[in-house]
Design a protein around this motif. Structure first.
Motif, PDB file in Angstrom:
ATOM      1  N   SER A  32       0.806  -1.294  -0.015  1.00  0.00           N
ATOM      2  CA  SER A  32      -0.213  -0.058  -0.056  1.00  0.00           C
ATOM      3  C   SER A  32       0.821   1.183  -0.031  1.00  0.00           C
ATOM      4  O   SER A  32       0.475   2.317  -0.657  1.00  0.00           O
ATOM      5  N   LYS A  35       2.419   1.703  -3.423  1.00  0.00           N
ATOM      6  CA  LYS A  35       1.352   2.213  -4.260  1.00  0.00           C
ATOM      7  C   LYS A  35       1.033   3.788  -4.007  1.00  0.00           C
ATOM      8  O   LYS A  35       1.066   4.832  -5.033  1.00  0.00           O
ATOM      9  N   GLU A  39       2.213   7.069  -6.486  1.00  0.00           N
ATOM     10  CA  GLU A  39       1.380   8.266  -6.887  1.00  0.00           C
ATOM     11  C   GLU A  39       1.989   9.413  -6.511  1.00  0.00           C
ATOM     12  O   GLU A  39       1.720  10.429  -7.367  1.00  0.00           O
TER      13      GLU A  39
END
Length: 263
Positions: A32, A35, A39
């Protein structure tokens, strides 16, 4: 110059140290966080700094105590700097250095502190060459000088040290020019004590800067107007010794005033 490559990969170490069996739906899992960081990198690459900052804040909070959190703080400070949030960038960097004084990114944090205070538009690259930086407020330059000096003192072999030294030379010259500009301002207005004092600051604090040549001339003239011949002659002696070819010593043909007086 892309800042992520210059920072060094703290993040790579964090990924290697992560547990591979953390549930993927856990917002604090490495997957997580990876990710989320991807971004944030995308937002940074497109100049969407506000969105990047929010993502990096989340990463720092979720990854507290890890190398990834340190990396997020450095990226956040860069984004704040690029978006014009000077105070926030400095606060982030000060917090980083307080929490992680022995971090592998500490030299970069000091370098970035210097950059935040170093106004490149009026500095090294002269993009606004028609403006005289020596006439502007100099507190930011002094703060930048302090950060760059701390960097080269603590991390002389840092990849940022050479650039920091170049900026130190520039800032030193600019600060000396500022003192001379103020000294000249006072002298023209007849405030000779103040003029001599500001010129002395340039001579004492920035003794290797080119502006010291004019500072010594202003000192000599100010002391002459104050009827302090010994101090005047001392200033002239230093000027003559350090700048024997000075234009301020080439006024001997004038008959209406002493050879060393310019005004």
């Amino acid at each position: 110059m892309h800042h992520i490559g210059r920072i060094g990969s703290l993040l790579a170490l964090a990924v290697l140290a992560a547990c591979s069996n953390t549930p993927k739906d856990d917002p604090n899992s490495q997957a997580s966080l990876d990710k989320l960081y991807a971004e944030a990198k995308d937002e940074l690459s497109t100049g969407a700094y506000e969105r990047a900052i929010k993502l990096l804040e989340r990463i720092e909070g979720r990854a507290a105590g890890t190398l990834m959190a340190q990396q997020a703080m450095l990226e956040m400070a860069w984004a704040q700097h690029r978006s014009g949030e000077k105070a926030q960038a400095l606060a982030t960097l000060d917090r980083f250095l307080k929490l992680h004084p022995s971090s592998a990114g500490a030299d970069y944090a000091l370098y970035l502190k210097g950059l935040v205070n170093f106004n490149e538009d009026l500095g090294l690259f002269g993009r606004l060459a028609n403006q005289d930086v020596s006439e502007r407020d100099q507190q930011a330059s002094r703060d930048a000088l302090q950060s760059f000096r701390e960097l080269i003192e603590k991390y002389p072999s840092s990849r940022y040290a050479a650039d920091a030294r170049t900026r130190i030379d520039f800032i030193t010259n600019t600060l000396a020019q500022h003192e001379v500009h103020v000294a000249r301002y006072y002298f023209v207005r007849g405030a000779y004590v103040a003029a001599a004092s500001r010129a002395q600051t340039a001579v004492t604090e920035y003794q290797y800067a080119p502006a010291v040549e004019e500072a010594l001339s202003i000192q000599a003239q100010s002391y002459d107007r104050l009827q302090l011949p010994q101090l005047r002659d001392d200033a002239l002696r230093v000027l003559r010794k350090n700048f024997p070819q000075s234009k301020y010593l080439a006024d001997g043909g004038r008959q209406d005033k002493p050879w060393w007086r310019l005004w």
